[in-house]
Design an enzyme around this catalytic site. Structure first.
Site, mmCIF file in Angstrom:
data_model
loop_
_atom_site.group_PDB
_atom_site.id
_atom_site.type_symbol
_atom_site.label_atom_id
_atom_site.label_comp_id
_atom_site.label_asym_id
_atom_site.label_seq_id
_atom_site.Cartn_x
_atom_site.Cartn_y
_atom_site.Cartn_z
ATOM 1 C CG HIS A 243 -0.642 -0.296 2.526
ATOM 2 N ND1 HIS A 243 0.443 0.276 3.135
ATOM 3 C CD2 HIS A 243 -1.213 -1.096 3.464
ATOM 4 C CE1 HIS A 243 0.514 -0.168 4.382
ATOM 5 N NE2 HIS A 243 -0.471 -0.994 4.604
ATOM 6 C CG ASN A 289 -1.994 3.335 8.633
ATOM 7 O OD1 ASN A 289 -1.189 4.000 7.983
ATOM 8 N ND2 ASN A 289 -1.636 2.601 9.675
ATOM 9 C CG ASP A 316 -5.024 -2.291 3.386
ATOM 10 O OD1 ASP A 316 -5.352 -3.227 4.147
ATOM 11 O OD2 ASP A 316 -4.479 -1.250 3.802
HETATM 12 O O1 DOR Z 1 -6.284 1.123 7.025
HETATM 13 C C1 DOR Z 1 -5.761 0.100 7.413
HETATM 14 N N1 DOR Z 1 -6.477 -0.858 8.048
HETATM 15 N N2 DOR Z 1 -4.440 -0.072 7.252
HETATM 16 C C2 DOR Z 1 -3.783 -1.089 7.808
HETATM 17 O O2 DOR Z 1 -2.597 -1.165 7.607
HETATM 18 C C3 DOR Z 1 -4.485 -2.073 8.663
HETATM 19 C C4 DOR Z 1 -5.900 -2.138 8.312
HETATM 20 C C5 DOR Z 1 -6.733 -2.900 9.300
HETATM 21 O O3 DOR Z 1 -6.340 -3.990 9.715
HETATM 22 O O4 DOR Z 1 -7.843 -2.426 9.622
#
Ligand code: DOR
Length: 443
Positions: A243, A289, A316
């Site tokens: 990502h 994230n 993701d």
């Molecule tokens: O936005 C995100 N959510 N980024 C991550 O790296 C982890 C993920 C999550 O597990 O919810």
């Protein structure tokens, strides 16, 4: 109980008259695809026949290898309120995705053999698509001690990652890169310097200041990307950066590849399409994230995908419940769902406007990820599993509901081209669009 993945289809299927696109074989032409006993038998001239075959009419549609998504949170065990292996793989099939690589930031985190076996076993029973688990780099994802990597690999773990966290300890990452050379699996890194990230909730910059939200500086990502590349260069290990969100990270990967470093990278559809403006109304479904960045970053990510610096697209897919996302922006968890919108978003925003050719998108979402993670899919070669997606480039649909257990998508209500008609896994129908589902308009 068995799933489409555990028992291949018996008999013949002829997918007739579609535009067959298979980048690995350099194929992009109208043809017929013959499947026999769950495997690809041949790609023949349009109008061929096969005695006793079930016929699927694909005239006007694209027929491609099923997509391979190397970054998916299925949440099982421990997060079944958000998603399960059954619901997540059903959503994947609806998105034309036939293989997913599942993330290990479950509760508890997947750092041992029995966790990996649990996912493989559940997926064989309940999965609509193939599931390939990853294990953590460090025990309990605490960044202190290496997990039992060799033992996990022996039972089917395809990569290691502490996703959700970056590995802060450089010595630990060095050892992970060295050790995994024995198995030649990628070390998949979530690039994030925890101290710089701090308690940020969105991209650092003037918008964050105006909204009164704490920023996450872009340096939190690319400082770690630079360190990781240096360690891959030192060890000769295989590094996969997941990502990617900043233009600086893309430049680092581009330079590293020129030097022959064994580094690959992926980008999400949302980072290719949205900027930080998506959170301007404190929309928690766009809190993710790494955070959504700026127009210059989006442009650099698109260029990276176009020139091959970025090897693949990965969603993701990060489901969270409505209650969690209903909290105020600072407290809502990071993440958005992406399995069902990946293809439509990329078709609508990149392929139809002519920014990348369709065959390149298919390459980046099937062939390339399958190669990097050494998975069986990614092509329609004779003898391969009949993992196939049939979709309509000209039809559009509006997303009002998702098959995923969670609905945390910033794309709810978006009208997009690229409608998945059918997804086959080992010749079995894992998804077929119901005639009664949201009407797909054709132009
Ligand atoms: O936005 C995100 N959510 N980024 C991550 O790296 C982890 C993920 C999550 O597990 O919810």
């Amino acid at each position: 109980m068995s799933s489409p993945t555990s028992t291949p289809h018996k008999g013949k299927i002829l997918i007739r008259g579609g535009r067959v696109v298979d980048p690995r074989q350099g194929i992009d032409r109208v043809a017929d695809l013959l499947i026999e006993d769950g495997k690809i038998k041949s790609i023949g001239a349009n109008g061929s026949s096969a005695a006793g075959a079930e016929i699927i009419d694909a005239a006007g549609k694209v027929v491609a290898p099923g997509f391979v998504d190397v970054h998916v949170h299925l949440r099982e065990p421990g997060g079944e309120g958000k998603e399960t292996i059954a619901t997540g793989t059903r959503a994947a099939a609806a998105g034309g995705i036939t293989s997913v690589v599942s993330m290990p930031n479950t509760s508890p985190p997947m750092d041992n053999v029995s966790d990996i076996q649990f996912v493989i076993g559940r997926a064989a029973q309940l999965g609509s698509v193939r599931v390939y688990p990853t294990g953590t780099i460090s025990k309990a994802r605490e960044g202190q001690e290496l997990s039992e990597i060799g033992a996990m690999v022996r039972v089917g773990c395809v990569a290691i990652t502490d996703d959700g966290n970056g590995v802060q300890n450089s010595q630990l990452l060095r050892r992970a890169l060295e050790y995994t050379k024995t198995f030649d699996i990628p070390v998949m890194e979530h690039c994030e310097d925890a101290a710089l990230f701090g308690s940020g909730v969105m991209n650092e910059g003037s918008l964050a200041t105006r909204l009164g939200l704490k920023g996450i500086p872009r340096q939190a990502e690319y400082i770690m990307a630079a360190r990781d590349i240096a360690l891959a260069e030192l060890t000769g290990g295989r590094l996969h950066l997941t990502h990617m969100s900043t233009k600086e990270s893309i430049d680092l990967v581009r330079q590293a590849k020129k030097r022959g470093v064994r580094v690959s990278a992926d980008v999400t559809p949302h980072h290719l399409v949205l900027t930080e403006d998506a959170v301007a109304e404190y929309m928690t479904n766009a809190k993710v994230n790494p955070p959504l960045r700026t127009k210059a970053d989006v442009d650099a990510l698109r260029e990276g995908l176009r020139d091959g610096t970025i090897d693949c697209v990965a969603t993701d897919h990060a489901p969270h419940t409505q209650n969690e996302k209903a909290q105020e922006f600072n407290f809502a968890p990071f993440g958005l769902i992406g399995l069902e919108t990946a293809l439509p978003l990329l078709v609508t925003e990149l392929v139809r406007p002519g920014l990348i050719p369709l065959s390149d998108l298919i390459k980046r979402f099937s062939d390339a990820p399958a190669r990097i993670f050494k998975l069986p899919g990614g092509s329609l070669e004779t003898g391969a599993h009949a993992d196939v997606v049939i979709f309509d480039l000209e039809a559009k649909q509006t997303f009002t509901h998702f098959l995923s257990k969670s609905q945390n998508s910033p794309f709810l209500g978006w009208q997009m081209y690229g409608v998945v008609e059918r997804t086959l896994v080992g010749g079995n129908t894992a998804y077929a669009r119901a005639a009664s589902s949201t009407p797909a308009d054709r132009h």
